[in-house]
Design an enzyme around this catalytic site. Structure first.
Site, PDB file in Angstrom:
ATOM      1  CG  HIS A   1      -5.449  -6.125   0.020  1.00  0.00           C
ATOM      2  ND1 HIS A   1      -6.589  -6.238   0.782  1.00  0.00           N
ATOM      3  CD2 HIS A   1      -5.653  -6.894  -1.081  1.00  0.00           C
ATOM      4  CE1 HIS A   1      -7.447  -7.024   0.152  1.00  0.00           C
ATOM      5  NE2 HIS A   1      -6.898  -7.444  -0.982  1.00  0.00           N
TER       6      HIS A   1
ATOM      7  CG  ASN B   1      -3.228  -2.986   7.099  1.00  0.00           C
ATOM      8  OD1 ASN B   1      -3.110  -2.489   5.980  1.00  0.00           O
ATOM      9  ND2 ASN B   1      -4.262  -3.719   7.451  1.00  0.00           N
TER      10      ASN B   1
ATOM     11  CE  LYS C   1      -3.626  -2.356   2.663  1.00  0.00           C
ATOM     12  NZ  LYS C   1      -4.558  -2.190   3.806  1.00  0.00           N
TER      13      LYS C   1
ATOM     14  CE1 TYR D   1      -9.149  -2.923   0.883  1.00  0.00           C
ATOM     15  CE2 TYR D   1      -8.492  -0.801   0.012  1.00  0.00           C
ATOM     16  CZ  TYR D   1      -8.180  -1.977   0.656  1.00  0.00           C
ATOM     17  OH  TYR D   1      -6.888  -2.212   1.090  1.00  0.00           O
TER      18      TYR D   1
ATOM     19  CD  GLU E   1      -8.672  -8.891  -3.574  1.00  0.00           C
ATOM     20  OE1 GLU E   1      -9.420  -8.447  -2.687  1.00  0.00           O
ATOM     21  OE2 GLU E   1      -7.539  -9.379  -3.331  1.00  0.00           O
TER      22      GLU E   1
END
Ligand code: CMP
Length: 153
Positions: free
Chosen positions: A116, A113, A10, A50, A127
């Site tokens: 993903h 975090n 990310k 998302y 995805e």
């Protein structure tokens, strides 16, 4: 069973210069890189990625964050790659992530975090198709496959 899965490093991972480190962990594990790109996602792509979180309190902030700068999309292949990668990434909330996992070692914020990873076979297929065009995922052999992969793994 050989699987493919999607990983996003990310925008916080790109900003913190951790792309090489994170990719290296997957490579060291023996996962094969079959797709790789630097992407600055727009809102439409982020919303599709998302969609399952639409309506949750953190949804708008999540979209703001994931579109805030470039990210790196990886397609990784290997035996049971989906679960292997999820385990290496660690729990969503970094304070619950096991030491030794990427989040457990490198992150403290749930909203930042670092990574993903697809959470199951259907998600992985969807995805991968969202982030990569068919021709961008490469099929190629590795000499090492002859040594480490048993048929049926
Ligand atoms: P990821 O695995 O990318 O999937 C959805 C993301 O939403 C998750 O990682 C977190 O970064 C984020 N997320 C989940 N729960 C929260 C929360 N309570 N607050 C902020 N972000 C969250």
């Amino acid at each position: 069973m050989t699987e493919r899965t999607l990983v996003l490093v990310k925008p916080d991972g790109v900003q913190r210069l951790l792309v090489g480190h994170i990719l290296g962990r997957f490579e060291e594990r023996g996962l094969k890189l079959v797709g790789l790109k630097l992407v600055h996602a727009d809102r439409a792509l982020a919303e599709r990625h998302y969609a399952v979180h639409r309506g949750k309190p953190f949804y708008e902030g999540l979209l703001d964050f994931i579109t805030s700068g470039p990210l790196v999309a990886l397609a990784l292949e290997g035996p049971n790659a989906i679960l292997a990668v999820r385990t290496m990434v660690g729990a969503t909330r970094p304070h619950e992530a096991a030491a030794g996992s990427i989040r457990g070692d490198l992150a403290v914020e749930t909203a930042q975090n670092l990574v993903h990873a697809s959470d199951g076979p259907e998600t992985a297929t969807a995805e991968l198709a969202l982030w990569f065009k068919p021709g961008e995922l490469l099929d190629y052999g590795r000499e090492i496959d002859r040594w480490v992969l048993a048929p049926g793994d």
